[in-house]
Scaffold this active site. Structure first.
Site, PDB file in Angstrom:
ATOM      1  N   HIS A 189       0.817  -1.220   0.000  1.00 22.08           N
ATOM      2  CA  HIS A 189       0.000   0.000   0.000  1.00 22.08           C
ATOM      3  C   HIS A 189       0.848   1.267   0.000  1.00 22.08           C
ATOM      4  CE1 HIS A 189      -4.027  -1.832   0.826  1.00 22.08           C
ATOM      5  NE2 HIS A 189      -3.227  -2.852   1.065  1.00 22.08           N
ATOM      6  N   ASP A 397       3.693   9.665  -0.827  1.00 16.39           N
ATOM      7  CA  ASP A 397       2.501   8.942  -0.385  1.00 16.39           C
ATOM      8  C   ASP A 397       2.185   7.857  -1.404  1.00 16.39           C
ATOM      9  OD1 ASP A 397       0.237   8.300   1.063  1.00 16.39           O
ATOM     10  OD2 ASP A 397      -0.452  10.378   1.232  1.00 16.39           O
TER      11      ASP A 397
HETATM   12  O1  F6P Z   1      -0.544   1.520   4.265  1.00 20.98           O
HETATM   13  C1  F6P Z   1      -0.298   2.385   5.295  1.00 20.98           C
HETATM   14  C2  F6P Z   1      -1.035   2.027   6.579  1.00 20.98           C
HETATM   15  O2  F6P Z   1      -0.566   0.830   7.118  1.00 20.98           O
HETATM   16  C3  F6P Z   1      -2.548   1.972   6.388  1.00 20.98           C
HETATM   17  O3  F6P Z   1      -3.032   0.706   6.093  1.00 20.98           O
HETATM   18  C4  F6P Z   1      -3.057   2.497   7.681  1.00 20.98           C
HETATM   19  O4  F6P Z   1      -4.284   3.129   7.532  1.00 20.98           O
HETATM   20  C5  F6P Z   1      -1.992   3.478   8.101  1.00 20.98           C
HETATM   21  O5  F6P Z   1      -0.797   3.070   7.487  1.00 20.98           O
HETATM   22  C6  F6P Z   1      -1.796   3.578   9.601  1.00 20.98           C
HETATM   23  O6  F6P Z   1      -1.473   2.323  10.052  1.00 20.98           O
HETATM   24  P1  F6P Z   1      -1.154   1.933  11.567  1.00 20.98           P
HETATM   25  O7  F6P Z   1      -1.975   2.805  12.454  1.00 20.98           O
HETATM   26  O8  F6P Z   1      -1.557   0.500  11.631  1.00 20.98           O
HETATM   27  O9  F6P Z   1       0.303   2.115  11.756  1.00 20.98           O
END
Ligand code: F6P
Length: 509
Positions: A189, A397
């Site tokens: 992601h 990003d």
């Molecule tokens: O891909 C980035 C991500 O892992 C998202 O899935 C998530 O919304 C954000 O970062 C924050 O993730 P976390 O609070 O689990 O670190």
């Protein structure tokens, strides 16, 4: 859900020469689709009568996968968010959830450490310096093994397993070693860094080997897939043909699948009278400024919040904007609050906001309305409707779904999006006002261009961006990925058990 007996898919797999292993006997249920992500798609809540309940979390990934999970009756494997606590698997709506326990030390070393202080900054252009610690790596390996074990236990013979994101890059390989009968997909992601940056990682080979355990590896942008393939070429000497490399007698494909949002859900909220009224209320509460600018981000150093505040405060200082005429709403949702760089960022942002407001606020009006909260989607859509200019100034990003949500909310084709060219979204939203957030003068000019855009020009740009978004809904994203994964060629032969795997050798690199 399939029972413990042989599924049609498993039979097909066997015909194709694969061994369709049964899940371990103690596994109570087996699923044809298993999602593996760092977090479960639910948050624990306390009901009025004091009982524990689980509510669907608002995140993009959950929205993206909920419809597929509903259709296939799948299982989701992930951490439930509370350290030192074991929670039994349970059903939630259309999904079966399998909580993976993490102890306090693992949260510190695997999640806050390796995932968010090594990989996160490394994969985001080293905006913050990544730290490399062997104890963190060991914890990352251990926790990835635990997720892989859970997936192996709950996947039906010949099932599809879809592993999500940078926290779990070793899972595809570990899972394939345990269950060669599975189809394994991985989606990253966040950005995948250029070779010259990735090469810093002391464990660069085992991480790539982890990913190469998948049949299909999805990235947000074509550039990310290319970066990955360059790394594979450099560290394994494998050359890609049509985005496919041959690794251990299997074809592994790396492709871009830009993630999106649930357009229908956002459009429905944006059309509601109560949401429109809430947007009008927000404007009235701010003293009816001519222009509302909006920033919505997790409080993360990759998001360029400091750059945005600097540009806005200089516009006030230069007299190009005036408090009362323009207000910036900055929603900064709390994130990774125990990680040092996030704590420091919060202090810096809050002192900057304090300084700007102290200098420019009047009795009636504020320059920056800063909100360190998360809000439910209804309130977010009201904010998007209230905002004349949306500011997305990320330094890097993977995608940036906020940009897409803003566009999806603007059914009247007005409003302007200022968008960093360093976001995945910029590849698709070419009619946004694209900016380089490091160029503060350029950013200031672009903010003014957005504010002064003629209604006809704003509408032309917004229509074009909305066409792009409406055509690429999140359901299409997951369908595209899963359809391509289903077409990936089956492995010609099983990995040999007799000789030590390359992953193990590389682990000693
Ligand atoms: O891909 C980035 C991500 O892992 C998202 O899935 C998530 O919304 C954000 O970062 C924050 O993730 P976390 O609070 O689990 O670190």
């Amino acid at each position: 859900m399939s029972g413990p007996g042989k599924t049609a898919q498993a039979a097909k797999a066997e015909r194709a020469g694969r061994t369709a292993k049964q899940p371990p006997a103690e596994s109570p249920r087996a699923f044809d689709l298993v999602v593996v992500a760092n977090r479960l798609p639910v948050d624990r809540v306390q009901t009025a009568n004091g009982e524990v309940d689980w509510r669907r979390s608002p995140g993009g990934l959950v929205t993206a996968l909920a419809p597929v999970m509903a259709k296939t009756d799948g299982a989701w494997i992930g951490w439930h968010g509370a350290p030192d606590e074991k929670v039994e698997p349970f059903a939630n709506g259309d999904m079966f959830l399998v909580p993976v326990p993490l102890d306090e030390e693992e949260v510190e070393l695997y999640y806050e450490g390796f995932a968010n202080t090594t990989l996160w900054p490394l994969y985001h252009d080293v905006i913050a310096p990544p730290e490399f610690h062997r104890t963190w790596w060991e914890a990352y390996r251990r926790v990835n093994q635990r997720f892989a074990d859970a997936a192996a236990a709950y996947a039906a013979p010949g099932a599809t397993v879809w592993v999500q994101d940078y926290q779990l890059q070793l899972v595809p390989r570990l899972l394939r070693e345990a269950r060669p009968d599975l189809r394994i997909g991985f989606f990253n992601h966040i950005p995948f860094p250029p070779l010259e940056i990735y090469a810093q990682l002391p464990w660069r080979r085992p991480v790539l080997e982890g990913l190469l355990g998948a049949d299909l590896i999805g990235f947000q942008r074509a550039n990310d897939a290319n970066n990955f393939l360059r790394c594979v070429r450099r560290f394994f000497g494998l050359t890609a043909k049509q985005n496919t490399v041959n690794y251990e007698d299997r074809a592994v494909r790396a492709e871009a699948f830009p993630i999106s949002i649930d357009i229908a859900q956002i459009a429905e909220l944006a059309a509601r009278e109560d949401v429109k009224e809430r947007a009008a209320q927000i404007r009235r509460d701010l003293g009816n400024p001519k222009t509302i600018l909006l920033g919505v981000d997790r409080l993360d150093y990759t998001k360029g919040i400091r750059h945005r505040l600097k540009a806005f405060s200089e516009l006030l200082e230069d007299g190009r904007l005036r408090v009362g005429d323009a207000t910036l709403i900055q929603v900064a949702s709390p994130s990774r609050e125990r990680v040092e760089s996030y704590r420091l960022l919060r202090e810096e942002i809050e002192s900057t906001v304090g300084r700007i407001n102290g200098t420019y606020d009047t009795m009636q009006h504020t320059a920056v309305r800063y909100l360190h909260h998360s809000y439910p989607s209804k309130e977010m859509i009201a904010l998007y409707l209230a905002a004349d200019v949306m500011l997305v100034t990320a330094l890097r990003d993977g995608m940036n779904l906020v940009a897409k949500e803003y566009i999806a909310s603007r059914s009247e084709n007005n409003g302007a999006l200022v968008l960093s060219e360093f976001t995945g979204a910029a590849d698709e939203l070419k009619q946004a006002i694209l900016i380089n957030p490091h160029d503060i003068d350029g950013l200031k000019d672009s903010i003014m261009t957005a504010i002064e855009l003629s209604p006809a020009e704003a509408s032309r740009r917004m229509r074009s961006m909305r066409r792009q978004i409406l055509d690429h809904d999140v359901e299409r994203w997951s369908q595209d990925f899963l359809t391509q994964l289903a077409q990936s060629p089956l492995p010609a032969k099983q990995p040999s058990k007799s000789k030590p795997s390359r992953a193990k050798k590389a682990g000693r690199e």
